[in-house]
Scaffold this motif. Structure first.
Motif, PDB file in Angstrom:
ATOM      1  N   UNK A   1      -5.236  48.252 -78.547  1.00 42.81           N
ATOM      2  CA  UNK A   1      -6.433  48.452 -79.361  1.00 42.81           C
ATOM      3  C   UNK A   1      -7.645  48.809 -78.498  1.00 42.81           C
ATOM      4  N   UNK A   2      -7.746  48.191 -77.328  1.00 43.23           N
ATOM      5  CA  UNK A   2      -8.877  48.456 -76.435  1.00 43.23           C
ATOM      6  C   UNK A   2      -8.788  49.878 -75.889  1.00 43.23           C
ATOM      7  N   UNK A   3      -7.589  50.311 -75.536  1.00 51.78           N
ATOM      8  CA  UNK A   3      -7.421  51.685 -75.067  1.00 51.78           C
ATOM      9  C   UNK A   3      -7.698  52.682 -76.188  1.00 51.78           C
ATOM     10  N   UNK A   4      -7.360  52.328 -77.409  1.00 50.06           N
ATOM     11  CA  UNK A   4      -7.660  53.197 -78.546  1.00 50.06           C
ATOM     12  C   UNK A   4      -9.175  53.323 -78.722  1.00 50.06           C
ATOM     13  N   UNK A   5      -9.892  52.234 -78.506  1.00 54.19           N
ATOM     14  CA  UNK A   5     -11.353  52.287 -78.600  1.00 54.19           C
ATOM     15  C   UNK A   5     -11.925  53.203 -77.521  1.00 54.19           C
ATOM     16  N   UNK A   6     -11.365  53.148 -76.323  1.00 58.60           N
ATOM     17  CA  UNK A   6     -11.801  54.045 -75.251  1.00 58.60           C
ATOM     18  C   UNK A   6     -11.499  55.490 -75.623  1.00 58.60           C
TER      19      UNK A   6
ATOM     20  N   UNK B   1     -14.079  57.031 -77.555  1.00 58.84           N
ATOM     21  CA  UNK B   1     -15.356  57.266 -76.883  1.00 58.84           C
ATOM     22  C   UNK B   1     -16.111  56.019 -76.473  1.00 58.84           C
ATOM     23  N   UNK B   2     -15.575  54.851 -76.749  1.00 55.98           N
ATOM     24  CA  UNK B   2     -16.268  53.610 -76.384  1.00 55.98           C
ATOM     25  C   UNK B   2     -16.024  53.262 -74.917  1.00 55.98           C
ATOM     26  N   UNK B   3     -17.005  52.617 -74.312  1.00 57.06           N
ATOM     27  CA  UNK B   3     -16.863  52.059 -72.978  1.00 57.06           C
ATOM     28  C   UNK B   3     -16.689  50.556 -73.136  1.00 57.06           C
ATOM     29  N   UNK B   4     -15.672  50.001 -72.493  1.00 56.60           N
ATOM     30  CA  UNK B   4     -15.349  48.586 -72.632  1.00 56.60           C
ATOM     31  C   UNK B   4     -15.489  47.910 -71.284  1.00 56.60           C
ATOM     32  N   UNK B   5     -16.269  46.835 -71.228  1.00 51.81           N
ATOM     33  CA  UNK B   5     -16.414  46.038 -70.015  1.00 51.81           C
ATOM     34  C   UNK B   5     -15.481  44.837 -70.138  1.00 51.81           C
TER      35      UNK B   5
ATOM     36  N   UNK C   1     -13.453  50.032 -68.741  1.00 51.51           N
ATOM     37  CA  UNK C   1     -12.542  51.041 -69.282  1.00 51.51           C
ATOM     38  C   UNK C   1     -13.432  52.083 -69.951  1.00 51.51           C
ATOM     39  N   UNK C   2     -13.336  53.314 -69.446  1.00 50.62           N
ATOM     40  CA  UNK C   2     -14.207  54.372 -69.955  1.00 50.62           C
ATOM     41  C   UNK C   2     -13.376  55.531 -70.475  1.00 50.62           C
TER      42      UNK C   2
END
Length: 79
Positions: free
Chosen positions: A14-19, A22-26, A37-38
């Protein structure tokens, strides 16, 4: 977006899908940011291909030594 290391481990898809959207995840561990994750931008290569360009070294007037000659000079150093 921010997530813990534990949550990243459990919900990486799910986090990779958010990236990918276009989302940046810290990612944090014990409250400290440890990774980001950018999204990948296709305009920028994933690594520098030529960060410095050509390097022009000045002529110092030193002799051109072979590798063997350099080894002979440095042979006793550092032992």
């Amino acid at each position: 977006m921010e997530t813990t290391a534990r949550e990243f481990n459990q919900k990486s898809s799910q986090i990779l899908a958010a990236a990918a959207r276009g989302e940046t995840i810290t990612v944090t561990k014990n409250g400290v940011a440890v990774a980001r994750v950018v999204p990948i931008n296709d305009d920028v290569p994933p690594y520098p291909t030529d960060p410095m360009g050509e390097i022009d070294l000045p002529d110092l007037g030193l002799p051109n030594l072979t590798n063997d000659e350099i080894e002979d000079v440095l042979g006793g150093m550092g032992t």
